[in-house]
Design an enzyme around this catalytic site. Structure first.
Site, PDB file in Angstrom:
ATOM      1  N   ILE A 154      30.226 -28.050 -24.199  1.00 31.92           N
ATOM      2  CA  ILE A 154      29.293 -28.572 -25.191  1.00 31.92           C
ATOM      3  C   ILE A 154      29.363 -30.095 -25.233  1.00 31.92           C
ATOM      4  O   ILE A 154      28.332 -30.776 -25.264  1.00 31.92           O
ATOM      5  CB  ILE A 154      29.576 -27.971 -26.574  1.00 31.92           C
ATOM      6  CG1 ILE A 154      29.342 -26.454 -26.555  1.00 31.92           C
ATOM      7  CG2 ILE A 154      28.692 -28.624 -27.642  1.00 31.92           C
ATOM      8  CD1 ILE A 154      29.754 -25.741 -27.826  1.00 31.92           C
ATOM      9  N   SER A 232      30.877 -28.294 -34.847  1.00 30.67           N
ATOM     10  CA  SER A 232      31.905 -27.453 -34.255  1.00 30.67           C
ATOM     11  C   SER A 232      32.518 -26.519 -35.287  1.00 30.67           C
ATOM     12  O   SER A 232      32.106 -25.366 -35.407  1.00 30.67           O
ATOM     13  CB  SER A 232      32.985 -28.322 -33.606  1.00 30.67           C
ATOM     14  OG  SER A 232      33.939 -27.525 -32.931  1.00 30.67           O
ATOM     15  N   ARG A 233      33.494 -26.987 -36.045  1.00 28.14           N
ATOM     16  CA  ARG A 233      34.122 -26.196 -37.099  1.00 28.14           C
ATOM     17  C   ARG A 233      34.369 -27.095 -38.312  1.00 28.14           C
ATOM     18  O   ARG A 233      34.794 -28.241 -38.178  1.00 28.14           O
ATOM     19  CB  ARG A 233      35.461 -25.593 -36.617  1.00 28.14           C
ATOM     20  CG  ARG A 233      35.307 -24.439 -35.641  1.00 28.14           C
ATOM     21  CD  ARG A 233      34.697 -23.208 -36.310  1.00 28.14           C
ATOM     22  NE  ARG A 233      34.557 -22.085 -35.400  1.00 28.14           N
ATOM     23  CZ  ARG A 233      33.481 -21.817 -34.674  1.00 28.14           C
ATOM     24  NH1 ARG A 233      32.430 -22.634 -34.753  1.00 28.14           N
ATOM     25  NH2 ARG A 233      33.431 -20.764 -33.901  1.00 28.14           N
ATOM     26  N   ASP A 257      26.789 -29.405 -39.638  1.00 28.73           N
ATOM     27  CA  ASP A 257      26.289 -28.039 -39.505  1.00 28.73           C
ATOM     28  C   ASP A 257      27.346 -27.037 -39.934  1.00 28.73           C
ATOM     29  O   ASP A 257      27.088 -25.838 -39.975  1.00 28.73           O
ATOM     30  CB  ASP A 257      25.866 -27.760 -38.057  1.00 28.73           C
ATOM     31  CG  ASP A 257      25.219 -26.399 -37.894  1.00 28.73           C
ATOM     32  OD1 ASP A 257      24.297 -26.079 -38.666  1.00 28.73           O
ATOM     33  OD2 ASP A 257      25.650 -25.630 -37.003  1.00 28.73           O
ATOM     34  N   GLU A 262      32.977 -22.888 -45.902  1.00 24.79           N
ATOM     35  CA  GLU A 262      31.658 -22.261 -45.799  1.00 24.79           C
ATOM     36  C   GLU A 262      31.680 -20.748 -45.951  1.00 24.79           C
ATOM     37  O   GLU A 262      30.651 -20.140 -46.276  1.00 24.79           O
ATOM     38  CB  GLU A 262      31.007 -22.616 -44.461  1.00 24.79           C
ATOM     39  CG  GLU A 262      31.667 -22.001 -43.247  1.00 24.79           C
ATOM     40  CD  GLU A 262      31.010 -22.448 -41.945  1.00 24.79           C
ATOM     41  OE1 GLU A 262      30.620 -21.567 -41.162  1.00 24.79           O
ATOM     42  OE2 GLU A 262      30.879 -23.668 -41.720  1.00 24.79           O
ATOM     43  N   HIS A 294      25.333 -23.840 -40.373  1.00 22.07           N
ATOM     44  CA  HIS A 294      25.991 -23.293 -39.177  1.00 22.07           C
ATOM     45  C   HIS A 294      24.962 -22.630 -38.247  1.00 22.07           C
ATOM     46  O   HIS A 294      25.113 -21.485 -37.823  1.00 22.07           O
ATOM     47  CB  HIS A 294      27.070 -22.282 -39.576  1.00 22.07           C
ATOM     48  CG  HIS A 294      28.156 -22.141 -38.549  1.00 22.07           C
ATOM     49  ND1 HIS A 294      29.477 -21.965 -38.880  1.00 22.07           N
ATOM     50  CD2 HIS A 294      28.117 -22.145 -37.187  1.00 22.07           C
ATOM     51  CE1 HIS A 294      30.210 -21.849 -37.777  1.00 22.07           C
ATOM     52  NE2 HIS A 294      29.390 -21.967 -36.739  1.00 22.07           N
ATOM     53  N   GLN A 295      23.945 -23.389 -37.897  1.00 21.01           N
ATOM     54  CA  GLN A 295      22.844 -22.857 -37.103  1.00 21.01           C
ATOM     55  C   GLN A 295      22.738 -23.474 -35.717  1.00 21.01           C
ATOM     56  O   GLN A 295      21.800 -23.164 -34.968  1.00 21.01           O
ATOM     57  CB  GLN A 295      21.513 -23.051 -37.845  1.00 21.01           C
ATOM     58  CG  GLN A 295      21.078 -24.507 -37.968  1.00 21.01           C
ATOM     59  CD  GLN A 295      19.818 -24.686 -38.774  1.00 21.01           C
ATOM     60  OE1 GLN A 295      19.856 -24.660 -40.002  1.00 21.01           O
ATOM     61  NE2 GLN A 295      18.687 -24.876 -38.111  1.00 21.01           N
ATOM     62  N   ALA A 296      23.685 -24.326 -35.351  1.00 23.68           N
ATOM     63  CA  ALA A 296      23.575 -25.032 -34.071  1.00 23.68           C
ATOM     64  C   ALA A 296      23.465 -24.061 -32.896  1.00 23.68           C
ATOM     65  O   ALA A 296      22.757 -24.315 -31.926  1.00 23.68           O
ATOM     66  CB  ALA A 296      24.753 -25.975 -33.881  1.00 23.68           C
TER      67      ALA A 296
END
Length: 331
Positions: A154, A232-233, A257, A262, A294-296
């Protein structure tokens, strides 16, 4: 055999049902696996989970007691799984070791450009027929410096886009990527990368040693006008420390993201509820911050690859095969 899939999004449901056709039946649930929902899995030998499912010790014990023997995680990350407990209980755990890196890299760039060029603010204004340019000035990316923390697949995809913008490329990772070096990337210590970069993007896994990689000290090392992107996280960033810096008026923009707390929020509709997370509530009020859910990874290409690998992992389990995707082998 019926596979029970937790945390399945509406767009994902027809894809996962179609992928299992001719192999096993699948029941797709929109609820996430946790202590309260774990009893639903009773009698299912194989379940599939998403990254925001709870696979801690208590949940795993409940799954094992109900007859579950295999967990097929539909993500690359597995920080939500207690692997030691899974092994002790005799549970096989597999993940999706890779999928389209372009989905995440392209979305990270979407976040970066959105906060840089004030796209959300501009869109909100024009809906009210306010067409002023005040407060919308951004910066060219060409000629500026990007710092890529994590230069795996990535990070490399992100770097290729940055190279296309004509940016100076800085990288940090435990293992250097020759492809990034060929693009002109210079690997430097993290502190130098943070101090010199106009744009900083995170593409490292969440491990004990990377938790709060961007902590209060790291944030203070960054330029006041820097842009920070995390796709990422969430646990890579100390969110409370980030909020403190934003309150001090720092940073051109922040695109997130992911968020470290979350679980129980992202992928769910909380619009009619009072969210008691004060840190998140404060974070989304800043005009230079953009938070997405969190849609990447969420493209038809990436999700299709994730589901195909998940099916393959289940078929490998039923056939007694072991692939590189297995985190805890069949006992």
């Amino acid at each position: 055999m019926e596979i029970l899939a937790f945390g399945v999004q509406s767009d994902e449901k027809p894809l996962i049902e179609r992928a299992f056709e001719g192999h096993h039946e699948v029941r797709a649930l929109d609820v996430f696996l946790n202590v309260d929902t774990a009893p639903i899995a009773a009698g299912h030998e194989v379940i599939s989970t998403s990254v925001n499912c709870d696979l801690g010790a208590e949940v795993l014990a409940g799954l094992a007691a109900g007859g579950t023997r295999m967990v097929a995680q539909r993500s690359t990350g597995f920080n939500n799984v207690d692997l030691e407990v899974a092994e002790r209980l005799g549970l096989t755990v597999a993940r999706v070791s890779s999928y389209s890196p372009y989905s995440v890299a392209e979305f990270a760039w979407a976040l970066a450009m959105a906060v840089n060029r004030r796209v959300v603010r501009a869109s909100t204004r024009t809906r009210d027929f306010d067409f002023r340019l005040d407060g919308l000035m951004g910066r060219d990316m060409h000629g500026r410096t990007v710092g890529v923390l994590g230069t795996g697949k990535i990070g490399e995809a992100f770097t290729r886009i940055a190279h296309g913008f004509g940016m100076r490329l800085l990288g940090w990772d435990v293992v250097e990527n020759p492809a990034c070096r060929e693009l002109g990337m210079t690997y430097v210590p993290k502190e130098q990368l943070l101090a010199e970069s106009d744009l900083i993007t995170l593409h490292v896994p969440l491990l004990p040693e990377t938790r709060h990689l961007i902590d209060a000290e790291a944030l203070k090392t960054m330029r006041d006008d820097a842009i920070l992107v995390n796709s990422s996280r969430g646990g890579l960033v100390d969110t409370a420390a980030l909020v403190a810096e934003l309150r001090a008026g720092r940073f051109t923009g922040v695109g997130l993201d992911v968020y470290e707390a979350e679980a129980g929020l992202f992928f769910l509709d909380k619009s009619l509820e009072a969210v008691d997370d004060d840190t998140l509530a404060r974070l989304v009020t800043f005009p230079n911050v953009l938070v997405t859910s969190h849609q990447a990874y969420y493209t038809v290409d990436a999700v299709g690859q994730i589901i195909k690998t998940t099916v393959d992992n289940v078929l490998d389990y039923t056939a007694g095969r072991r692939s590189a995707n297995v985190l805890v082998p069949r006992s």
